[in-house]
Write an enzyme that holds these catalytic residues in place. Structure first.
Site, PDB file in Angstrom:
ATOM      1  N   GLU A 173       0.748  -1.160   0.015  1.00  0.00           N
ATOM      2  CA  GLU A 173       0.080  -0.044   0.029  1.00  0.00           C
ATOM      3  C   GLU A 173       0.841   1.297  -0.086  1.00  0.00           C
ATOM      4  OE1 GLU A 173      -3.126  -0.193   3.072  1.00  0.00           O
ATOM      5  OE2 GLU A 173      -3.022   2.035   3.191  1.00  0.00           O
ATOM      6  N   ASP A 208      -5.080   9.351   9.402  1.00  0.00           N
ATOM      7  CA  ASP A 208      -3.655   8.710   9.751  1.00  0.00           C
ATOM      8  C   ASP A 208      -3.336   9.358  11.193  1.00  0.00           C
ATOM      9  OD1 ASP A 208      -2.973   7.045   7.400  1.00  0.00           O
ATOM     10  OD2 ASP A 208      -3.174   8.658   6.264  1.00  0.00           O
TER      11      ASP A 208
END
Ligand code: PLP
EC number: 4.2.1.20
Lengths: 256, 396
Positions: free
Chosen positions: A46, A57
């Protein structure tokens, strides 16, 4: 069959997906890091497209993104770096990032360039199903890219079905309602993963967020087809000059 | 994009023209969806309306006066009315929204309130209402803003709120907002996030605009008392995210005879690289959960704005305002740091009112329009200048 479909057809247990940030730790690290991951046995990569304000995140990935931006990483640079990566990298590679950078690049141009480079799919956590269905999904499909939606412990069963129907490739099961790399106790997550497993979704399931070592990886794999490691790997390569050896040691530690 | 939207109201998906929506990760979906499906019903409940209105009256001190500023009017050869949001409890319009959202959060069963703040006005307003209601309050604030807005940090602490420094990114309002959103992702059950302006994913822009719409609701009847007509020729307000402007414009948005003037912060000058004039410098993009105009690089990285006033120092603008700009319904002006300082001193001497630096941008822009004696201008005096005294003292 797409690379993702082929992967899941060949292997449906213990799939290791590792996240890395493009242009991190150095601008030119993108390809060497992906090589090292493939070499060490990652099944799937990824690749994070750095964004200044990555809402979904945690601090480790945000810091790596800001470092990558400082290093000079942009989507234009990234697609230059990716021009020949398929000569040597055979594992599926998914781009992960945020809508704003793709919109600025031009969403269609973004999909076209990703597909032309040999990218297999996209994770854009801030592209919701409504906008996917009315505007962006058709463009993503036109270029043959898979699109992976996230589900969380708070996602209602009907919505999980809906997201499963829209996703191709796999479903990204967020291990708890938390940002990546958080330290929450993993055990309460097991009931949720079991519930997901029992739903018999059409897509394979990979578990992400908070997977950081052998213990959490194995536990996720008990309930899903595999798991995704991000922050822990970014931390591991932060200080190293020997990407290959560090990556190998990191992945051996998970797989052993 | 369905066609049911008016200027006042977005469509069901939260779009004002091309802007709005809810570009949020799945981790926020349940909370935002819960809010989206319930906010209008709750806001229309009689008990909610009564409690909201009573607090606005007895606690905030509403209605705030609409004051004919005679000497300022003489200077500009026109008629200028000041809507005195500076007289609200805590010193700015921000408390209208904080009260509305705290009451809403209680009805949603939430036990913990989080907020972001730049200048500290929204943080202080939220901490105030949480103290009043005995609810836990956590305010995220950029490290740089904590340094430059020390008195408001002290006020929040005295009110019992926990102020958490946002250390990521550029350490200002945009990052405080990121950190607050992350807190919400990590606490999906018991927490409500009170956004301080008409930004964020749908339904926030509409919800905050409705809570602030009391400003223009009052302007209409107050102006009628003053002039015999409910409609001014112009309404003016400064725009950071755009909540005081949204509140001041709200009941005039679909009255097309009323000109809407929004004033952004030009910092050192629109093209100086040190500016926060989003409509001049921004491009369509996604920030903090909605599509709007965003100041960003060609690569789509959000850039750090600059304004002397922390409350206007934001690289985005609410989707309602992006639509007013794109459609031409609103006129967007800007004022520099120096212009704003001059205007703050001017109003203080002419009317005996020390305005907030944010508001001073709107006051400065009065000089950019050629007024006539027939014009009736309502300017939203969004806040008072106490919090800015350190900056004003340096300029003396
Ligand atoms: C007095 C005052 N006016 C205006 C603003 C800008 O916010 P908005 O554009 O949402 O009204 C602030 C924000 O802190 C403020 O304190």
């Amino acid at each position: 069959m797409s690379r993702l479909q082929t992967l899941f057809a060949q292997k449906n247990k213990g799939i290791l997906n590792v996240y890395c940030t493009a242009g991190y730790p150095q601008l030119d690290s993108t390809i060497p890091v992906m090589h090292a991951l493939q070499q060490s046995g990652a099944d799937l990569i990824e690749l994070g497209m750095p964004y200044s304000d990555p809402l979904a995140d945690g601090p480790v990935i945000q810091a790596s993104s800001l470092q990558a931006i400082d290093n000079g990483m942009t989507l234009v640079v990234l697609f230059q770096q990716l021009q020949h990566f398929r000569d040597t990298i055979t594992v599926p590679v998914i781009l992960m990032g945020y809508m704003n950078t793709a919109l600025q690049y031009g969403f269609e141009r973004f999909c076209a360039d990703a597909a032309a480079a040999g990218i297999d799919g996209l994770i854009l956590p801030d592209l919701p199903p409504y906008e996917f269905e009315t505007e962006f999904g058709a463009i993503i499909k036109k270029y043959g890219l898979d699109f992976i939606f996230l589900v969380t412990p708070e996602t209602a069963p009907e919505r999980i079905q809906q997201l499963d129907a829209l996703s191709t490739g796999f479903i990204y099961a967020v291990s708890s309602s938390s940002i990546t790399g958080s330290d929450k106790d993993f055990s309460p997550v097991e009931a949720y993963l079991q519930r997901l497993q029992e739903m018999q979704l059409r897509n394979p399931i990979l578990v992400g967020f908070g997977i950081k070592d052998k213990y959490t990886f194995d536990m996720a794999c008990n309930y899903a087809n595999g798991a995704i490691i991000g922050s822990a790997y970014i931390k591991a390569i932060a200080q190293t000059d020997t990407i290959e050896a560090t990556t190998k040691a990191f992945i051996d530690g998970i797989r052993s | 994009m369905t066609t049911t939207a008016t200027f006042q109201q977005p469509d069901v998906q939260g779009y004002y023209g091309n802007f709005g929506g809810a570009y949020i990760p799945e981790m926020l979906y349940r909370n935002v969806e819960d809010l989206r499906t319930k906010y209008l019903d709750i806001m229309h409940e009689t008990s909610f309306q009564k409690e909201f209105r009573d607090l606005l009256k007895d606690y905030v001190g509403r209605p705030t006066p609409l004051f004919l500023a005679q000497r300022l009017s003489n200077l500009h050869h026109t008629n200028i009315y000041l809507k005195r949001e500076d007289l609200c409890h805590t010193g700015a319009h921000k408390i209208n929204n904080a009260i509305g959202q705290v009451l809403l959060a209680q009805r949603l069963g939430k036990k913990r309130i989080i907020a972001e703040t730049g200048a500290g006005q929204h943080g202080v307003a939220t901490a105030t209402v949480c103290a009043l209601k005995g609810i836990e309050c956590i305010v995220y604030m950029g490290v740089k803003d904590i340094e430059r807005q020390a008195p408001n940090v002290a006020r929040m602490k005295m009110l019992g709120a926990k102020v958490v420094p946002a250390t990521s990114g550029s350490q200002t309002l945009k990052d405080a907002t990121n950190e607050a959103i992350r807190d919400w992702i990590n606490n999906p059950i018991d927490t409500h996030y009170i956004i301080g302006s008409v930004v964020g994913p749908h339904p926030y822009p509409d919800m905050v605009a409705r809570f602030q719409s009391v400003i223009s609701e009052e302007i209409r009847w107050q102006l009628k008392e003053h002039t015999g007509s409910e409609l001014p020729t112009h309404v003016m307000a400064c725009v950071g995210g755009g909540s005081n402007a949204a509140g001041a414009f709200y009941h005039f948005l679909d009255e097309l005879s009323v000109q809407l003037l929004a004033v952004e912060a030009a910092g050192h000058g629109v093209n100086s690289g040190m500016s926060a004039a989003t409509t001049q410098l921004g491009k369509s993009g996604v920030l903090h959960g909605s599509k709007s105009l965003v100041m960003q690089t060609d690569d789509g990285q959000v850039v750090e704005p600059h304004s002397i006033s922390a409350g206007l120092d934001y690289p985005g603008i609410g989707p309602l305002h992006a639509h007013l700009f794109e459609s031409g319904r609103g006129t967007f002006l800007s004022a520099t740091d120096d212009d704003a300082l001059t205007a703050a001193f001017e109003l203080s001497k002419l009317e005996g009112i020390i305005p907030a630096l944010e508001t001073a941008h709107a006051l400065s822009a009065l000089h950019q329009i050629k007024w006539t004696e027939k014009d009736v201008v309502v300017l939203c005096l969004s806040g008072r200048g106490d919090k800015d005294l350190a900056t004003y003292m340096k300029a003396m």
